[in-house]
Design a protein around this motif. Structure first.
Motif, PDB file in Angstrom:
ATOM      1  N   ALA A 182      39.675  27.549  50.774  1.00 35.34           N
ATOM      2  CA  ALA A 182      40.850  28.429  50.800  1.00 35.34           C
ATOM      3  C   ALA A 182      41.517  28.398  52.176  1.00 35.34           C
ATOM      4  N   ASN A 183      42.852  28.483  52.185  1.00 31.79           N
ATOM      5  CA  ASN A 183      43.569  28.556  53.446  1.00 31.79           C
ATOM      6  C   ASN A 183      43.913  30.011  53.763  1.00 31.79           C
ATOM      7  N   HIS A 184      44.918  30.229  54.602  1.00 29.54           N
ATOM      8  CA  HIS A 184      45.229  31.588  55.044  1.00 29.54           C
ATOM      9  C   HIS A 184      45.768  32.474  53.929  1.00 29.54           C
ATOM     10  N   VAL A 185      46.505  31.890  52.998  1.00 24.92           N
ATOM     11  CA  VAL A 185      47.099  32.692  51.928  1.00 24.92           C
ATOM     12  C   VAL A 185      46.194  32.667  50.685  1.00 24.92           C
ATOM     13  N   LEU A 186      44.951  32.976  50.892  1.00 23.50           N
ATOM     14  CA  LEU A 186      43.982  32.964  49.792  1.00 23.50           C
ATOM     15  C   LEU A 186      44.311  33.995  48.716  1.00 23.50           C
ATOM     16  N   ILE A 187      45.076  35.016  49.043  1.00 24.26           N
ATOM     17  CA  ILE A 187      45.461  35.991  48.016  1.00 24.26           C
ATOM     18  C   ILE A 187      46.441  35.388  47.019  1.00 24.26           C
ATOM     19  N   LEU A 188      47.126  34.299  47.417  1.00 25.06           N
ATOM     20  CA  LEU A 188      48.035  33.610  46.502  1.00 25.06           C
ATOM     21  C   LEU A 188      47.357  32.453  45.787  1.00 25.06           C
ATOM     22  N   ASN A 189      46.541  31.711  46.529  1.00 21.52           N
ATOM     23  CA  ASN A 189      45.930  30.511  45.961  1.00 21.52           C
ATOM     24  C   ASN A 189      44.585  30.759  45.280  1.00 21.52           C
ATOM     25  N   ASN A 190      43.905  31.817  45.677  1.00 22.32           N
ATOM     26  CA  ASN A 190      42.572  32.108  45.127  1.00 22.32           C
ATOM     27  C   ASN A 190      42.482  33.564  44.671  1.00 22.32           C
ATOM     28  N   PRO A 191      43.420  34.020  43.848  1.00 24.82           N
ATOM     29  CA  PRO A 191      43.459  35.444  43.485  1.00 24.82           C
ATOM     30  C   PRO A 191      42.223  35.919  42.734  1.00 24.82           C
ATOM     31  N   ARG A 192      41.697  35.104  41.834  1.00 16.99           N
ATOM     32  CA  ARG A 192      40.545  35.541  41.051  1.00 16.99           C
ATOM     33  C   ARG A 192      39.321  35.756  41.928  1.00 16.99           C
ATOM     34  N   GLU A 193      39.065  34.815  42.846  1.00 14.57           N
ATOM     35  CA  GLU A 193      37.914  34.971  43.732  1.00 14.57           C
ATOM     36  C   GLU A 193      38.051  36.221  44.598  1.00 14.57           C
ATOM     37  N   VAL A 194      39.264  36.431  45.124  1.00 17.68           N
ATOM     38  CA  VAL A 194      39.494  37.582  46.003  1.00 17.68           C
ATOM     39  C   VAL A 194      39.346  38.893  45.235  1.00 17.68           C
ATOM     40  N   VAL A 195      39.938  38.968  44.051  1.00 16.65           N
ATOM     41  CA  VAL A 195      39.849  40.194  43.251  1.00 16.65           C
ATOM     42  C   VAL A 195      38.402  40.489  42.874  1.00 16.65           C
ATOM     43  N   ASP A 196      37.668  39.476  42.470  1.00 16.18           N
ATOM     44  CA  ASP A 196      36.267  39.682  42.091  1.00 16.18           C
ATOM     45  C   ASP A 196      35.444  40.218  43.259  1.00 16.18           C
ATOM     46  N   LEU A 197      35.703  39.700  44.460  1.00 17.39           N
ATOM     47  CA  LEU A 197      34.979  40.170  45.641  1.00 17.39           C
ATOM     48  C   LEU A 197      35.308  41.631  45.936  1.00 17.39           C
ATOM     49  N   ILE A 198      36.598  41.976  45.839  1.00 16.28           N
ATOM     50  CA  ILE A 198      37.006  43.356  46.121  1.00 16.28           C
ATOM     51  C   ILE A 198      36.438  44.328  45.100  1.00 16.28           C
ATOM     52  N   VAL A 199      36.512  43.952  43.825  1.00 16.24           N
ATOM     53  CA  VAL A 199      35.992  44.826  42.755  1.00 16.24           C
ATOM     54  C   VAL A 199      34.487  45.041  42.920  1.00 16.24           C
ATOM     55  N   ALA A 200      33.749  43.981  43.224  1.00 21.87           N
ATOM     56  CA  ALA A 200      32.299  44.099  43.414  1.00 21.87           C
ATOM     57  C   ALA A 200      31.996  45.009  44.605  1.00 21.87           C
ATOM     58  N   PHE A 201      32.789  44.879  45.667  1.00 25.21           N
ATOM     59  CA  PHE A 201      32.609  45.708  46.847  1.00 25.21           C
ATOM     60  C   PHE A 201      32.841  47.195  46.525  1.00 25.21           C
ATOM     61  N   ILE A 202      33.925  47.470  45.806  1.00 23.78           N
ATOM     62  CA  ILE A 202      34.247  48.858  45.452  1.00 23.78           C
ATOM     63  C   ILE A 202      33.171  49.456  44.566  1.00 23.78           C
ATOM     64  N   GLN A 203      32.655  48.676  43.648  1.00 17.71           N
ATOM     65  CA  GLN A 203      31.632  49.174  42.728  1.00 17.71           C
ATOM     66  C   GLN A 203      30.337  49.553  43.443  1.00 17.71           C
TER      67      GLN A 203
END
Length: 205
Positions: A182-203
């Motif tokens: 992933a490069n700097h704009v991983l929220i655009l290019n890797n949205p699924r990975e980023v969302v999964d990490l955030i959701v797991a963290f919140i849980q």
């Protein structure tokens, strides 16, 4: 879209966040900051820890990009920011332009940058960027008490993954995740990975 430069200080940016939280009548929140927004999120966590239940730093750092550390480039960049703010036309709309879905985004895309400033204003972009680029919270990282998730792009050329590793080592109890390729704009290019990490963290909070 205020024209007064004093409206874009770090203190005013933090006040804006507090105003939104108050208006929405929410308690503690999980704050997510990407790139320069990670600096703002870190500052908020240091000054208002009671407002946060979690902190997520995406492709971020504790201070400005390495190229702005130069004693020559830093004042030049600041001068350009002030000039850009002075000649900026009026804002066209209170929104950030959408980036196309389904394509690979480079770390720096001139057309995307121009489109964003066209819809907002050069003044907003320049003065906010100037504030975020002048902050350096390196010496305060160990004071961050909010549970923190740090997500880095393996091939980030703006805020290299080594900076995320450094923050992880100095923010007690933090979690570090590196998104491969992933490069700097991983929220655009890797949205699924980023969302999964955030959701797991919140849980786990």
């Amino acid at each position: 879209h205020p024209t007064d430069p004093s409206a874009y200080t770090m203190e005013r940016l933090l006040e804006d966040i507090l105003a939104v939280l108050t208006a929405e009548q929410v308690g503690k929140v999980v704050m997510v900051g990407h790139s320069g927004g990670a600096v703002l999120a870190l500052e908020f966590a240091l000054q208002h820890p009671g407002k946060l239940s979690g902190l997520v730093l995406l492709a971020g750092s504790y201070g400005p990009p390495r190229y702005l550390h130069s004693s020559t480039i830093k004042p030049l960049a600041s001068g350009i920011a002030w000039l850009g703010a002075a000649i900026s036309p009026r804002a066209r709309g209170p929104w950030h332009s959408a980036y196309p879905i389904g394509k690979y985004h480079k770390e720096f895309e001139l057309w995307g940058l121009v489109r964003t400033m066209y819809h907002n204003s050069l003044r907003i972009y320049m003065l906010t960027l100037q504030q975020l680029s002048s902050a350096n919270l390196q010496s305060q990282l160990e004071q961050v008490a909010t549970p923190t998730l740090i997500v880095a792009g393996e091939k980030d050329g703006i805020y290299p993954a080594a900076l995320s590793q450094y923050m992880h080592e100095h923010i007690k109890g933090s979690t570090l995740a590196v998104v491969q390729n992933a490069n700097h704009v991983l929220i655009l290019n890797n949205p699924r990975e980023v969302v999964d990490l955030i959701v797991a963290f919140i849980q786990e909070l």
